[in-house]
Design a protein around this motif. Structure first.
Motif, PDB file in Angstrom:
ATOM      1  N   ASP A   1       0.832  -1.156   0.066  1.00  0.00           N
ATOM      2  CA  ASP A   1       0.072   0.092  -0.003  1.00  0.00           C
ATOM      3  C   ASP A   1       0.633   1.394   0.060  1.00  0.00           C
ATOM      4  N   ASP A   2       0.384   2.390   0.081  1.00  0.00           N
ATOM      5  CA  ASP A   2       1.085   3.623  -0.187  1.00  0.00           C
ATOM      6  C   ASP A   2       2.170   4.059   1.108  1.00  0.00           C
ATOM      7  N   ASP A   3       1.520   3.592   2.161  1.00  0.00           N
ATOM      8  CA  ASP A   3       2.499   3.781   3.337  1.00  0.00           C
ATOM      9  C   ASP A   3       3.643   2.838   3.291  1.00  0.00           C
ATOM     10  N   GLY A   4       3.298   1.704   3.019  1.00  0.00           N
ATOM     11  CA  GLY A   4       4.435   0.625   3.074  1.00  0.00           C
ATOM     12  C   GLY A   4       5.425   0.831   1.948  1.00  0.00           C
ATOM     13  N   ALA A   5       4.847   1.288   0.920  1.00  0.00           N
ATOM     14  CA  ALA A   5       5.968   1.556  -0.204  1.00  0.00           C
ATOM     15  C   ALA A   5       6.700   2.523  -0.001  1.00  0.00           C
TER      16      ALA A   5
END
Length: 501
Positions: A258-262
């Motif tokens: 997801d965006d945060d993990g990326a």
């Protein structure tokens, strides 16, 4: 000049450079005997000829696909030649991958829809007859249709991409990157998408394909924030991690971020591998030693990244940052634009490294666990809090430069801010000040190119940064990335799509 006359001219130019090549096997020897200028000229002519032929290949691929649909049955072009569908036949003819064949067909379909197909030979890009192609452009809504007669349909919003491809200003790959990156506009937003397509087409020549696609996606998210929120949530729901074992017993893994993990994974990887990928040089002796050690390490970058992830998993939350990351701990810095009164400016927060929008809830979480640092800017992104008399730019100034420049400002580079060095456009030894408006971010390679190659950068007030080539000649403008210009309103389409309240 007609289409084939232009192709003939390119071929004649190549023949003039190579001479009478008898067999194809002679080509490497003949090109190897050319001087540098002739090799460059030959490459340019061959590329122009290949791009011209690509237009024919692209349209023909789409027509093959249309004439191989289900309704054609076994009499379709592909089926009658032993292939299941048009994409399979195009792949067999071109020798490319299935993805490349599908891309050719997608772009060709756009050209047919925009410029007309063999089923509608009279339809031009603006609804006019192709026999009148040399006549002045007319407004599609002001046709000569009489009372009760239907007016010509206006061209689709992506017509500018089709024109640019057929004019030779875009390749099929660039067309596809912009078209897929922008996606389909919401109802009522066609004009904003049309203008965005025109701007991206104009920028395509100076951007790597990956940067062009990323710019298109970023602009789409800035224009359609409701749609961006839905895409953020969809990526969050699609996050996954799985492992499997192949027939040889090798363990594999696949992760969808997801965006945060990326953001975190990219920050961790960059912090660890930056010296191998051209990070800044101006560091202390301990960091220089660590950088040399990493550069000399016999492992590949992929192996280093794997070992890093495994070390992180083993160390967990108990490890000291220096044990895993060395001197530079990774982190994600989120930029949230607010008005002077502190209210949100109506724009998504974005990652400092590349300007890509992030969901508001990621920014809120970042403020909770990492706090916030204010950076006051004007309407064009220029920091208003300038620095003082220091030899090197301070950490706070570096933050401001990263917010404004979003990475290396050299045209077409795309290196993120953490890989850049702050360059004094007024030489410090000659009295230049370490002020934000007199500094610019450049990656290590382009910073060295500037100093060693005789290039200079100038700026009048808060105007554009100008790059002057060695030996004179007209300067070029060092624009920030296109997506960043959209954010600050420096060079956006004249109208930004806003959904109705």
């Amino acid at each position: 000049m007609s289409f084939f006359a232009d192709v003939d001219e390119r071929i004649c130019a190549m023949r003039g450079l190579l001479g009478a090549v008898v067999e194809a096997v002679d080509i490497p020897r003949e090109i190897g005997a050319l001087d540098d200028a002739d090799v460059v000229a030959l490459l340019n002519e061959a590329t122009a000829a290949a791009r011209a032929i690509e237009r024919i290949t692209t349209v023909a691929s789409a027509i093959v696909s249309r004439r191989s649909d289900r309704d054609a049955g076994h009499g379709g072009i592909a089926q009658s030649r032993g292939h299941r569908n048009g994409a399979a036949y195009v792949q067999s003819v071109t020798g490319g991958t299935r993805a490349e064949a599908a891309k050719q067909i997608r772009v060709g379909e756009d050209l047919l829809d925009t410029l007309g197909s063999s089923d509608e030979p009279e339809a031009g890009i603006d609804g006019s007859n192709v026999d009148d192609a040399d006549s002045p452009d007319v407004d599609a809504d002001s046709s000569d249709a009489g009372p009760g007669e239907p007016k010509s349909a206006p061209p689709p919003w992506h017509a500018a991409l089709s024109r640019a491809l057929m004019d030779g200003r875009l390749t099929a790959a660039q067309h596809d990157a912009i078209r897929r990156g922008l996606g389909e506009p919401p109802d009522g937003a066609e004009e904003a998408w049309e203008l965005a397509a025109s701007v991206l087409a104009a920028e395509a020549a100076s951007l790597p394909l990956e940067e062009l696609a990323k710019s298109a996606r970023t602009i789409r998210d800035r224009l359609d924030q409701d749609g961006a929120l839905a895409r953020f949530r969809a990526r969050h729901e699609a996050r996954s991690f799985r492992m499997w074992t192949d027939a040889d017993g090798v363990q594999h893994a696949h992760m969808a971020f997801d965006d945060d993990g990326a953001l975190w994974m990219r920050a961790i990887s960059d912090a660890a591998l930056r010296p191998r990928r051209g990070g800044p040089r101006f560091v202390d002796s301990a960091e220089r030693a660590a950088a040399r050690s990493l550069t000399d390490d016999p492992r590949t970058n992929d192996q280093l990244a794997y070992d890093l992830v495994m070390d992180l998993l083993r160390a967990g939350a108990l490890a000291e940052a220096a044990d895993v990351f060395g001197a530079r701990q990774p982190g994600v810095r989120i930029v949230h634009v607010v008005d002077r009164d502190g209210a949100s400016a109506g724009l998504f927060p974005h990652a400092e490294e590349d300007g890509v929008p992030v969901p508001p809830w990621i920014a809120a979480a970042a403020r909770c666990h990492a706090g916030a640092r204010e950076c006051t800017v004007d309407g064009h992104g220029n920091p208003l809090d300038v620095g003082r008399e220091h030899r090197l730019f301070t950490p706070k100034q570096r933050v401001a430069l990263a917010v404004r420049d979003a990475g290396c400002r050299w045209t077409g580079c795309g290196r993120p801010a953490s890989y850049c060095e702050a360059h004094h456009i007024d030489e410090y030894a000659s009295g230049g000040r370490t002020d934000i408006d007199r500094g610019i971010l450049l990656c290590r390679f382009h910073h060295m190119t500037l100093h060693n190659g005789g290039w200079t950068v100038t700026r009048e007030g808060l105007g554009d940064f100008l790059l002057h080539p060695p030996g004179g000649g007209p300067p070029g403008v060092l624009h920030p990335p296109l997506a960043t210009r959209y954010l600050w309103g420096v060079d956006p389409p004249p109208r930004r799509f806003r959904p109705a309240a």
